[in-house]
Design a protein around this motif. Sequence first.
Motif, short mmCIF file in Angstrom:
data_model
loop_
_atom_site.label_atom_id
_atom_site.label_comp_id
_atom_site.label_asym_id
_atom_site.label_seq_id
_atom_site.Cartn_x
_atom_site.Cartn_y
_atom_site.Cartn_z
N LYS A 169 -7.77 0.18 -12.55
CA LYS A 169 -6.38 -0.14 -12.18
C LYS A 169 -6.23 -0.40 -10.69
O LYS A 169 -6.91 0.23 -9.87
CB LYS A 169 -5.47 1.03 -12.57
CG LYS A 169 -5.28 1.16 -14.08
CD LYS A 169 -3.99 1.92 -14.39
CE LYS A 169 -3.77 1.99 -15.88
NZ LYS A 169 -2.41 2.47 -16.22
N TYR A 170 -5.35 -1.32 -10.34
CA TYR A 170 -5.04 -1.66 -8.95
C TYR A 170 -3.53 -1.50 -8.77
O TYR A 170 -2.76 -2.37 -9.18
CB TYR A 170 -5.46 -3.10 -8.64
CG TYR A 170 -6.91 -3.38 -8.97
CD1 TYR A 170 -7.90 -3.33 -8.00
CD2 TYR A 170 -7.28 -3.70 -10.28
CE1 TYR A 170 -9.24 -3.57 -8.31
CE2 TYR A 170 -8.60 -3.94 -10.60
CZ TYR A 170 -9.57 -3.88 -9.62
OH TYR A 170 -10.89 -4.12 -9.94
N ASN A 171 -3.11 -0.39 -8.20
CA ASN A 171 -1.67 -0.15 -8.08
C ASN A 171 -1.32 0.70 -6.85
O ASN A 171 -0.23 1.25 -6.75
CB ASN A 171 -1.12 0.55 -9.34
CG ASN A 171 -1.90 1.83 -9.66
OD1 ASN A 171 -2.65 2.33 -8.82
ND2 ASN A 171 -1.74 2.33 -10.87
N LYS A 172 -2.26 0.76 -5.90
CA LYS A 172 -2.07 1.66 -4.76
C LYS A 172 -1.13 1.09 -3.69
O LYS A 172 -0.39 1.81 -3.05
CB LYS A 172 -3.42 2.00 -4.10
CG LYS A 172 -4.35 2.84 -4.98
CD LYS A 172 -3.86 4.29 -5.07
CE LYS A 172 -4.87 5.15 -5.82
NZ LYS A 172 -4.96 4.77 -7.26
N SER A 173 -1.17 -0.23 -3.50
CA SER A 173 -0.35 -0.81 -2.43
C SER A 173 0.87 -1.51 -3.02
O SER A 173 0.97 -1.72 -4.23
CB SER A 173 -1.18 -1.81 -1.61
OG SER A 173 -1.15 -3.08 -2.23
N ASP A 174 1.81 -1.84 -2.16
CA ASP A 174 3.01 -2.51 -2.65
C ASP A 174 2.77 -3.98 -2.97
O ASP A 174 3.31 -4.52 -3.93
CB ASP A 174 4.14 -2.40 -1.61
CG ASP A 174 4.93 -1.10 -1.80
OD1 ASP A 174 4.59 -0.33 -2.73
OD2 ASP A 174 5.86 -0.86 -1.02
N ASN A 175 1.96 -4.65 -2.13
CA ASN A 175 1.84 -6.10 -2.27
C ASN A 175 0.42 -6.63 -2.45
O ASN A 175 0.24 -7.79 -2.75
CB ASN A 175 2.43 -6.79 -1.02
CG ASN A 175 3.86 -6.39 -0.79
OD1 ASN A 175 4.67 -6.48 -1.70
ND2 ASN A 175 4.16 -5.90 0.41
N HIS A 176 -0.57 -5.79 -2.20
CA HIS A 176 -1.92 -6.33 -2.10
C HIS A 176 -2.84 -5.94 -3.24
O HIS A 176 -4.05 -6.01 -3.12
CB HIS A 176 -2.54 -5.92 -0.76
CG HIS A 176 -1.74 -6.39 0.41
ND1 HIS A 176 -1.61 -7.72 0.73
CD2 HIS A 176 -0.98 -5.71 1.30
CE1 HIS A 176 -0.83 -7.85 1.79
NE2 HIS A 176 -0.42 -6.64 2.16
N ASN A 177 -2.26 -5.53 -4.37
CA ASN A 177 -3.10 -5.10 -5.50
C ASN A 177 -3.92 -6.24 -6.07
O ASN A 177 -5.09 -6.09 -6.40
CB ASN A 177 -2.22 -4.47 -6.58
CG ASN A 177 -1.51 -3.22 -6.06
OD1 ASN A 177 -2.14 -2.34 -5.51
ND2 ASN A 177 -0.20 -3.17 -6.22
N THR A 178 -3.30 -7.42 -6.18
CA THR A 178 -4.01 -8.58 -6.72
C THR A 178 -5.16 -8.95 -5.79
O THR A 178 -6.28 -9.25 -6.24
CB THR A 178 -3.05 -9.78 -6.90
OG1 THR A 178 -1.97 -9.37 -7.74
CG2 THR A 178 -3.76 -10.95 -7.54
N GLU A 179 -4.88 -8.92 -4.48
CA GLU A 179 -5.91 -9.21 -3.48
C GLU A 179 -7.09 -8.25 -3.63
O GLU A 179 -8.26 -8.67 -3.61
CB GLU A 179 -5.28 -9.05 -2.09
CG GLU A 179 -6.00 -9.75 -0.98
CD GLU A 179 -5.24 -9.59 0.35
OE1 GLU A 179 -3.99 -9.53 0.33
OE2 GLU A 179 -5.92 -9.50 1.39
N GLN A 180 -6.79 -6.97 -3.78
CA GLN A 180 -7.87 -5.98 -3.92
C GLN A 180 -8.69 -6.21 -5.19
O GLN A 180 -9.91 -6.09 -5.18
CB GLN A 180 -7.28 -4.56 -3.92
CG GLN A 180 -6.92 -4.11 -2.50
CD GLN A 180 -6.03 -2.88 -2.47
OE1 GLN A 180 -5.90 -2.18 -3.46
NE2 GLN A 180 -5.42 -2.62 -1.32
N CYS A 181 -8.00 -6.57 -6.25
CA CYS A 181 -8.71 -6.85 -7.51
C CYS A 181 -9.63 -8.06 -7.34
O CYS A 181 -10.80 -8.03 -7.71
CB CYS A 181 -7.69 -7.09 -8.63
SG CYS A 181 -8.44 -7.57 -10.19
#
Lengths: 213, 213
Positions: A77-89
């Motif tokens: 899961k990628y849900n830690k940041s407000d805006n950059h989850n897709t970037e992290q994935c």
Amino acid sequence: MFVTEERWQKINQVLANRTKFITVVLEDIYQPHNASAVLRSCDCFGIQDAHIIENKNDFNPTKGVTIGADQWISLKKYNKSDNHNTEQCYRYLKDHGYRIIATTPHEDEVSIDEVSLDQKTALVFGAEYTGLSDYALENADGYAKIPMVGFSESFNISVGAAICLYELSTRLRKECSAWELDEDEKLHLRYKWLHNSIREADMVEERYFSDQE
Amino acid sequence: MFVTEERWQKINQVLANRTKFITVVLEDIYQPHNASAVLRSCDCFGIQDAHIIENKNDFNPTKGVTIGADQWISLKKYNKSDNHNTEQCYRYLKDHGYRIIATTPHEDEVSIDEVSLDQKTALVFGAEYTGLSDYALENADGYAKIPMVGFSESFNISVGAAICLYELSTRLRKECSAWELDEDEKLHLRYKWLHNSIREADMVEERYFSDQE
């Protein structure tokens, strides 16, 4: 000793068909039944890993999705940041050698049956109404769509994902090699699945280890 | 004159891709959203005809399904008798040259990607929980299933039907000839679809014919 012979064989048979060569990414799929249906398709077609991006935005006020289907599928899961989850994935996937294919109607699109499988491939599916985010679209390595010849111009996410996974996984098994899990990955999953299959597995484990002392 | 150039082109483009070579049969699908989803898939993959069997039995007390999706698909319903609707549907299909393939786990089953398309083919899908009736199974010419390699052993009817139709219709267009509608069939549907596309079509028609008098 703690699972039936039939169950043991089933686990090994499923393991032999599991792959991480194809993986699935769900960006902001907030309807639990849709996410669950996609994970069920992953299991049916032997796709082991699913990446779940949960951005918080005005269109999707729901905080997150509780998915009960991670018993047989590995979820990240990628849900830690407000805006950059897709970037992290995307960064994670590129670091691990995946080509990222966004499923969307797009001018550079290719048909799903033309998507090349010469590299590990991540298929990205977007939210029910709003589709993929700008970031997800702009940073994909390629695009794919399901060829359609009728008046309707889209599928429900669960149907669309199932067709894409059917197409790619069937082709993968027929045409490619080296898509299987390695022995370490199999060992890890066999343990996890046995654990899921045994009632009160923790107690059994505890008893086993206390018997060893 | 009464539809845009774009709409006219869309209608002819859809017509060019329509087929009756593959057809769909739904036996006792009583959940409207499932039936609607299958008809949407028919439209997307260019399958023109759907046969709807509505038997009344203890498992399915609902009297019938109202489906709004028959705007672009030709529906033929079988619901006149208490017990013989499936028989009547099968007789109709066999009289019209169809090979009947029941989708079900069965010992003689073949994988959907091995279903031969050397003859007109009717794919039969059964009820959500109870599956196909004994009659539907025993009187089919063959069986098909979707190959699955996970722990889950079935798909939702809407997902399963979409995968089967994707597989067969893609193969049909690539490998077969003579699957298109004939000119009479096209003419009939073009008229029906234009009618659906024009608001107050009946009034326009009436005015046209009164202008001719």
